[in-house]
Design a protein around this motif. Structure first.
Motif, PDB file in Angstrom:
ATOM      1  N   VAL A 129       0.857  -1.183   0.000  1.00  0.00           N
ATOM      2  CA  VAL A 129       0.000   0.000   0.000  1.00  0.00           C
ATOM      3  C   VAL A 129       0.895   1.236   0.000  1.00  0.00           C
ATOM      4  CG1 VAL A 129      -1.767   1.279   1.260  1.00  0.00           C
ATOM      5  CG2 VAL A 129      -1.823  -1.210   1.238  1.00  0.00           C
ATOM      6  N   LEU A 130       0.677   2.111  -0.972  1.00  0.00           N
ATOM      7  CA  LEU A 130       1.437   3.355  -1.080  1.00  0.00           C
ATOM      8  C   LEU A 130       0.749   4.410  -0.225  1.00  0.00           C
ATOM      9  CD1 LEU A 130       3.694   4.987  -2.557  1.00  0.00           C
ATOM     10  CD2 LEU A 130       1.996   5.506  -4.282  1.00  0.00           C
ATOM     11  N   VAL A 131       1.483   5.026   0.698  1.00  0.00           N
ATOM     12  CA  VAL A 131       0.936   6.022   1.619  1.00  0.00           C
ATOM     13  C   VAL A 131       1.609   7.356   1.338  1.00  0.00           C
ATOM     14  CG1 VAL A 131       0.598   6.675   4.018  1.00  0.00           C
ATOM     15  CG2 VAL A 131       0.563   4.267   3.376  1.00  0.00           C
ATOM     16  N   LEU A 132       0.804   8.362   0.966  1.00  0.00           N
ATOM     17  CA  LEU A 132       1.312   9.710   0.721  1.00  0.00           C
ATOM     18  C   LEU A 132       0.655  10.652   1.721  1.00  0.00           C
ATOM     19  CD1 LEU A 132       1.073   9.858  -3.167  1.00  0.00           C
ATOM     20  CD2 LEU A 132       3.103   9.510  -1.800  1.00  0.00           C
ATOM     21  N   VAL A 133       1.441  11.497   2.369  1.00  0.00           N
ATOM     22  CA  VAL A 133       0.918  12.464   3.331  1.00  0.00           C
ATOM     23  C   VAL A 133       1.189  13.852   2.785  1.00  0.00           C
ATOM     24  CG1 VAL A 133       1.061  13.336   5.682  1.00  0.00           C
ATOM     25  CG2 VAL A 133       1.337  10.905   5.242  1.00  0.00           C
ATOM     26  N   ALA A 134       0.129  14.683   2.724  1.00  0.00           N
ATOM     27  CA  ALA A 134       0.258  16.059   2.245  1.00  0.00           C
ATOM     28  C   ALA A 134      -0.218  16.992   3.344  1.00  0.00           C
ATOM     29  CB  ALA A 134      -0.566  16.263   0.979  1.00  0.00           C
ATOM     30  N   MET A 135       0.670  17.888   3.781  1.00  0.00           N
ATOM     31  CA  MET A 135       0.290  18.835   4.830  1.00  0.00           C
ATOM     32  C   MET A 135       0.905  20.212   4.617  1.00  0.00           C
ATOM     33  SD  MET A 135       2.537  17.598   8.097  1.00  0.00           S
ATOM     34  CE  MET A 135       2.272  15.861   8.069  1.00  0.00           C
ATOM     35  N   THR A 136       1.220  20.556   3.387  1.00  0.00           N
ATOM     36  CA  THR A 136       1.892  21.828   3.138  1.00  0.00           C
ATOM     37  C   THR A 136       0.920  23.000   3.065  1.00  0.00           C
ATOM     38  OG1 THR A 136       1.822  21.386   0.770  1.00  0.00           O
ATOM     39  CG2 THR A 136       3.830  20.778   1.941  1.00  0.00           C
ATOM     40  N   HIS A 137      -0.328  22.749   2.733  1.00  0.00           N
ATOM     41  CA  HIS A 137      -1.299  23.836   2.563  1.00  0.00           C
ATOM     42  C   HIS A 137      -2.196  23.956   3.786  1.00  0.00           C
ATOM     43  CE1 HIS A 137      -0.010  24.099  -1.582  1.00  0.00           C
ATOM     44  NE2 HIS A 137      -0.199  22.805  -1.710  1.00  0.00           N
ATOM     45  N   ARG A 138      -2.950  25.072   3.851  1.00  0.00           N
ATOM     46  CA  ARG A 138      -3.795  25.335   5.009  1.00  0.00           C
ATOM     47  C   ARG A 138      -5.174  24.696   4.903  1.00  0.00           C
ATOM     48  NH1 ARG A 138      -2.900  29.419   8.707  1.00  0.00           N
ATOM     49  NH2 ARG A 138      -5.125  29.860   8.771  1.00  0.00           N
ATOM     50  N   THR A 139      -5.580  24.282   3.710  1.00  0.00           N
ATOM     51  CA  THR A 139      -6.929  23.735   3.545  1.00  0.00           C
ATOM     52  C   THR A 139      -6.875  22.268   3.151  1.00  0.00           C
ATOM     53  OG1 THR A 139      -7.021  24.374   1.222  1.00  0.00           O
ATOM     54  CG2 THR A 139      -7.830  25.982   2.832  1.00  0.00           C
ATOM     55  N   GLN A 140      -7.956  21.565   3.506  1.00  0.00           N
ATOM     56  CA  GLN A 140      -8.063  20.155   3.138  1.00  0.00           C
ATOM     57  C   GLN A 140      -8.087  19.979   1.634  1.00  0.00           C
ATOM     58  OE1 GLN A 140     -11.513  18.263   4.735  1.00  0.00           O
ATOM     59  NE2 GLN A 140     -10.565  17.843   6.725  1.00  0.00           N
ATOM     60  N   GLU A 141      -8.790  20.843   0.939  1.00  0.00           N
ATOM     61  CA  GLU A 141      -8.951  20.693  -0.514  1.00  0.00           C
ATOM     62  C   GLU A 141      -7.610  20.784  -1.234  1.00  0.00           C
ATOM     63  OE1 GLU A 141     -10.785  23.081   1.220  1.00  0.00           O
ATOM     64  OE2 GLU A 141     -12.501  21.745   1.461  1.00  0.00           O
ATOM     65  N   ARG A 142      -6.792  21.760  -0.836  1.00  0.00           N
ATOM     66  CA  ARG A 142      -5.498  21.911  -1.506  1.00  0.00           C
ATOM     67  C   ARG A 142      -4.554  20.768  -1.157  1.00  0.00           C
ATOM     68  NH1 ARG A 142      -3.289  27.850  -1.198  1.00  0.00           N
ATOM     69  NH2 ARG A 142      -1.761  26.927  -2.573  1.00  0.00           N
ATOM     70  N   ASN A 143      -4.586  20.304   0.103  1.00  0.00           N
ATOM     71  CA  ASN A 143      -3.759  19.161   0.477  1.00  0.00           C
ATOM     72  C   ASN A 143      -4.225  17.902  -0.243  1.00  0.00           C
ATOM     73  OD1 ASN A 143      -1.884  20.333   2.209  1.00  0.00           O
ATOM     74  ND2 ASN A 143      -3.279  20.239   3.941  1.00  0.00           N
ATOM     75  N   ARG A 144      -5.522  17.746  -0.389  1.00  0.00           N
ATOM     76  CA  ARG A 144      -6.082  16.589  -1.105  1.00  0.00           C
ATOM     77  C   ARG A 144      -5.636  16.606  -2.560  1.00  0.00           C
ATOM     78  NH1 ARG A 144     -12.448  16.036  -0.901  1.00  0.00           N
ATOM     79  NH2 ARG A 144     -12.375  13.910  -0.165  1.00  0.00           N
ATOM     80  N   ALA A 145      -5.723  17.774  -3.200  1.00  0.00           N
ATOM     81  CA  ALA A 145      -5.305  17.893  -4.605  1.00  0.00           C
ATOM     82  C   ALA A 145      -3.803  17.651  -4.740  1.00  0.00           C
ATOM     83  CB  ALA A 145      -5.676  19.271  -5.139  1.00  0.00           C
ATOM     84  N   ASP A 146      -3.026  18.131  -3.768  1.00  0.00           N
ATOM     85  CA  ASP A 146      -1.575  17.939  -3.796  1.00  0.00           C
ATOM     86  C   ASP A 146      -1.218  16.461  -3.688  1.00  0.00           C
ATOM     87  OD1 ASP A 146       1.193  18.605  -3.706  1.00  0.00           O
ATOM     88  OD2 ASP A 146       1.133  18.455  -1.523  1.00  0.00           O
ATOM     89  N   ALA A 147      -1.858  15.747  -2.759  1.00  0.00           N
ATOM     90  CA  ALA A 147      -1.575  14.319  -2.588  1.00  0.00           C
ATOM     91  C   ALA A 147      -1.969  13.530  -3.830  1.00  0.00           C
ATOM     92  CB  ALA A 147      -2.310  13.780  -1.361  1.00  0.00           C
ATOM     93  N   LEU A 148      -3.120  13.854  -4.413  1.00  0.00           N
ATOM     94  CA  LEU A 148      -3.579  13.148  -5.617  1.00  0.00           C
ATOM     95  C   LEU A 148      -2.651  13.441  -6.793  1.00  0.00           C
ATOM     96  CD1 LEU A 148      -5.780  11.271  -6.628  1.00  0.00           C
ATOM     97  CD2 LEU A 148      -7.053  13.279  -7.351  1.00  0.00           C
ATOM     98  N   ALA A 149      -2.200  14.683  -6.915  1.00  0.00           N
ATOM     99  CA  ALA A 149      -1.277  15.034  -8.004  1.00  0.00           C
ATOM    100  C   ALA A 149       0.041  14.284  -7.856  1.00  0.00           C
ATOM    101  CB  ALA A 149      -1.034  16.541  -8.021  1.00  0.00           C
ATOM    102  N   ARG A 150       0.535  14.140  -6.619  1.00  0.00           N
ATOM    103  CA  ARG A 150       1.771  13.393  -6.395  1.00  0.00           C
ATOM    104  C   ARG A 150       1.596  11.915  -6.729  1.00  0.00           C
ATOM    105  NH1 ARG A 150       2.869  15.389  -0.565  1.00  0.00           N
ATOM    106  NH2 ARG A 150       3.733  13.311  -0.362  1.00  0.00           N
ATOM    107  N   LEU A 151       0.433  11.356  -6.385  1.00  0.00           N
ATOM    108  CA  LEU A 151       0.161   9.958  -6.730  1.00  0.00           C
ATOM    109  C   LEU A 151       0.133   9.775  -8.244  1.00  0.00           C
ATOM    110  CD1 LEU A 151      -0.747   7.034  -5.992  1.00  0.00           C
ATOM    111  CD2 LEU A 151      -3.079   7.884  -6.135  1.00  0.00           C
ATOM    112  N   LEU A 152      -0.571  10.651  -8.935  1.00  0.00           N
ATOM    113  CA  LEU A 152      -0.667  10.538 -10.398  1.00  0.00           C
ATOM    114  C   LEU A 152       0.707  10.703 -11.046  1.00  0.00           C
ATOM    115  CD1 LEU A 152      -3.969  12.475 -11.099  1.00  0.00           C
ATOM    116  CD2 LEU A 152      -3.637  10.029 -10.799  1.00  0.00           C
ATOM    117  N   GLU A 153       1.527  11.600 -10.507  1.00  0.00           N
ATOM    118  CA  GLU A 153       2.867  11.796 -11.063  1.00  0.00           C
ATOM    119  C   GLU A 153       3.723  10.540 -10.880  1.00  0.00           C
ATOM    120  OE1 GLU A 153       5.830  13.410 -13.127  1.00  0.00           O
ATOM    121  OE2 GLU A 153       3.864  14.323 -12.862  1.00  0.00           O
TER     122      GLU A 153
END
Length: 141
Positions: A70-94
């Motif tokens: 299971v690949l686990v990515l943690v995103a916590m650089t932004h202040r909002t859930q939406e931006r962190n969610r988009a960041d984590a998904l973008a990293r997974l897709l990349e």
């Protein structure tokens, strides 16, 4: 469906998200709001990925892949859930796009040319001559 490449697309239920509290400074906002996203993707059990892409993705994931695959990515650089969610998904897709690229062709073995061997030996002889002159000075001038 999440479009990764023209041939690979993931279904929404293959990716699970969990919201956690972010670490580090940030004052009251960090202490009371769960803005960090922990994204989990089961590489080994995914029906969307071809076997060779899954193997390359597990190698690219490194320490972020658990024993169960299971690949686990943690995103916590932004202040909002939406931006962190988009960041984590973008990293997974990349990561998946990089794993989907075919590996480079193997290197063709070549031998050094005769001229390059001669140049190398001449340079070694020249350097050896310089170093041999660094010895003790004797009275025989």
């Amino acid at each position: 469906m999440i479009e990764v490449t023209p041939t690979i697309s993931l279904s929404d239920d293959e990716v699970s998200e969990r919201f956690i509290r972010a670490a580090g400074p940030g004052g009251q906002n960090v202490n009371k709001v769960s803005t960090a996203v922990e994204l989990r993707f089961d590489v080994r059990g995914s029906p969307s990925l071809p076997n060779d892409v899954a193997i390359r993705l597990m190698k690219l994931g490194g320490r972020r892949v658990t024993q169960d695959g299971v690949l686990v990515l943690v995103a916590m650089t932004h202040r909002t859930q939406e931006r962190n969610r988009a960041d984590a998904l973008a990293r997974l897709l990349e990561l998946i796009r990089k794993a989907a690229e075919p590996p480079p062709p193997p290197r063709k073995k070549t031998k050094p040319t005769k001229a390059s061997k001669i140049r190398r030996v001449d340079a070694k002889v020249r350097r050896g001559g310089i170093k041999s002159n660094r010895g003790r000075v004797t009275g025989e001038d």
